[in-house]
Design a protein around this motif. Structure first.
Motif, PDB file in Angstrom:
ATOM      1  N   UNK A 128       0.837  -1.208   0.000  1.00  0.00           N
ATOM      2  CA  UNK A 128       0.000   0.000   0.000  1.00  0.00           C
ATOM      3  C   UNK A 128       0.866   1.251   0.000  1.00  0.00           C
ATOM      4  N   UNK A 129       1.991   1.208   0.714  1.00  0.00           N
ATOM      5  CA  UNK A 129       2.901   2.347   0.712  1.00  0.00           C
ATOM      6  C   UNK A 129       3.485   2.607  -0.668  1.00  0.00           C
ATOM      7  N   UNK A 130       3.846   1.540  -1.375  1.00  0.00           N
ATOM      8  CA  UNK A 130       4.355   1.701  -2.737  1.00  0.00           C
ATOM      9  C   UNK A 130       3.254   2.212  -3.664  1.00  0.00           C
ATOM     10  N   UNK A 131       2.017   1.814  -3.397  1.00  0.00           N
ATOM     11  CA  UNK A 131       0.888   2.338  -4.164  1.00  0.00           C
ATOM     12  C   UNK A 131       0.747   3.835  -3.940  1.00  0.00           C
ATOM     13  N   UNK A 132       0.790   4.250  -2.675  1.00  0.00           N
ATOM     14  CA  UNK A 132       0.688   5.674  -2.371  1.00  0.00           C
ATOM     15  C   UNK A 132       1.807   6.485  -2.989  1.00  0.00           C
ATOM     16  N   UNK A 133       3.014   5.905  -3.005  1.00  0.00           N
ATOM     17  CA  UNK A 133       4.153   6.593  -3.617  1.00  0.00           C
ATOM     18  C   UNK A 133       3.967   6.720  -5.125  1.00  0.00           C
ATOM     19  N   UNK A 134       3.530   5.639  -5.771  1.00  0.00           N
ATOM     20  CA  UNK A 134       3.380   5.653  -7.232  1.00  0.00           C
ATOM     21  C   UNK A 134       2.288   6.607  -7.683  1.00  0.00           C
ATOM     22  N   UNK A 135       1.245   6.753  -6.875  1.00  0.00           N
ATOM     23  CA  UNK A 135       0.139   7.633  -7.240  1.00  0.00           C
ATOM     24  C   UNK A 135       0.619   9.067  -7.424  1.00  0.00           C
ATOM     25  N   UNK A 136       1.707   9.416  -6.749  1.00  0.00           N
ATOM     26  CA  UNK A 136       2.209  10.792  -6.820  1.00  0.00           C
ATOM     27  C   UNK A 136       2.786  11.148  -8.188  1.00  0.00           C
ATOM     28  N   UNK A 137       3.060  10.121  -9.058  1.00  0.00           N
ATOM     29  CA  UNK A 137       3.649  10.467 -10.356  1.00  0.00           C
ATOM     30  C   UNK A 137       3.099   9.682 -11.551  1.00  0.00           C
ATOM     31  N   UNK A 138       2.531   8.499 -11.360  1.00  0.00           N
ATOM     32  CA  UNK A 138       2.191   7.683 -12.536  1.00  0.00           C
ATOM     33  C   UNK A 138       1.055   8.277 -13.368  1.00  0.00           C
ATOM     34  N   UNK A 139       0.217   9.119 -12.781  1.00  0.00           N
ATOM     35  CA  UNK A 139      -0.883   9.707 -13.537  1.00  0.00           C
ATOM     36  C   UNK A 139      -0.544  11.093 -14.088  1.00  0.00           C
ATOM     37  N   UNK A 140       0.655  11.559 -13.824  1.00  0.00           N
ATOM     38  CA  UNK A 140       1.047  12.874 -14.317  1.00  0.00           C
ATOM     39  C   UNK A 140       1.452  12.807 -15.786  1.00  0.00           C
TER      40      UNK A 140
END
Length: 244
Positions: A150-162
């Motif tokens: 879940x932590x890696x999910x939260x981290x990835x959300x910060x850039x994968x949709x940009x």
């Protein structure tokens, strides 16, 4: 994606594609989770399984035992992390491993193996902390990689949709991809894809403790570990961003 090149052994032929497209650290971590579960199920008997959980699962009630028997609390030094390496069954393991592969991969490619593993472990500990805060007197234990994932999910959300940033090569003038910028927390919620993903993820996990009210049956899902891990990765990923 791998680049196509020339096979040095055969002139004019395309280079061989790698067998595994995952970053090495992601492959190793996923393999470790599978190997531990395989070994525990094939090698340990029932007593061995109990000992494994006693020493490596995260058990919040140990905090209450510190004043009476400090020895029983010693595993609290490592179980906030080691619980993420254990799983209750193959379905539990395979779901977490699949989610790990999906979201650890972009984090590892952007920040490297050390940062990915650090976020995984810190998020697992953050998930354990929130789990302890809500189940301290219940005498239950926590296992599973979902807090770290879940932590890696939260981290990835910060850039994968940009959107992908474009620039030009200083010598040729050719357009080149510069990658994706790390979004601020405000930008995550103003970008529709990242906003919807984040809100749906948070709402689904926050709704887990309400399931018994509706169905009369509880789910064996550590929603606290999911939320704690997600928030840790979401908030801490900026520490690994390269300064340019």
């Amino acid at each position: 994606m791998s680049e196509q090149g020339q096979n040095p052994g055969v002139p004019g032929s395309p280079a061989r594609e790698p067998v595994f497209l995952l970053p090495g650290a992601v492959t190793v971590l996923a393999g470790l989770l599978i190997a531990i579960h395989l070994a525990s199920t094939l090698v340990l008997n029932e007593d061995g399984q109990i000992e494994l959980m006693f020493w490596f699962a995260f058990q919040p009630y140990r905090i209450l035992l510190m004043a009476h028997d400090p020895g029983l609390a010693v595993p609290l030094l490592w179980t906030p992390f080691t619980h993420a390496l254990l799983h209750a069954g193959w379905d539990h393991l395979l779901f977490n491993t699949a989610w790990l592969v999906i979201f650890a991969t972009p984090v590892a490619r952007r920040y490297g193996a050390v940062a990915m593993l650090s976020l995984f472990l810190v998020s697992a500990a953050a998930g354990a902390a929130l789990f302890a805060a809500t189940t301290l007197y219940e005498g239950i234990y926590l296992i599973g990689a979902s807090g770290g994932v879940a932590g890696l999910t939260g981290a990835a959300i910060r850039f994968i949709f940009q959107p992908i940033l474009m620039g030009r090569h200083p010598e040729t003038g050719e357009p080149v991809m510069l990658g994706r910028r790390l979004a601020s927390m405000r930008e995550v919620f103003t970008n529709p894809p990242s906003r919807y993903f984040t809100l749906i993820w948070l709402i689904l996990n926050a709704a887990v403790p309400l399931v018994p009210v509706v169905t009369g049956q509880s789910l064996a899902v550590a929603w606290q570990a999911h939320l704690g891990g997600f928030l840790a990765g979401f908030l801490l990923v900026g520490l690994f961003e390269r300064k340019v």
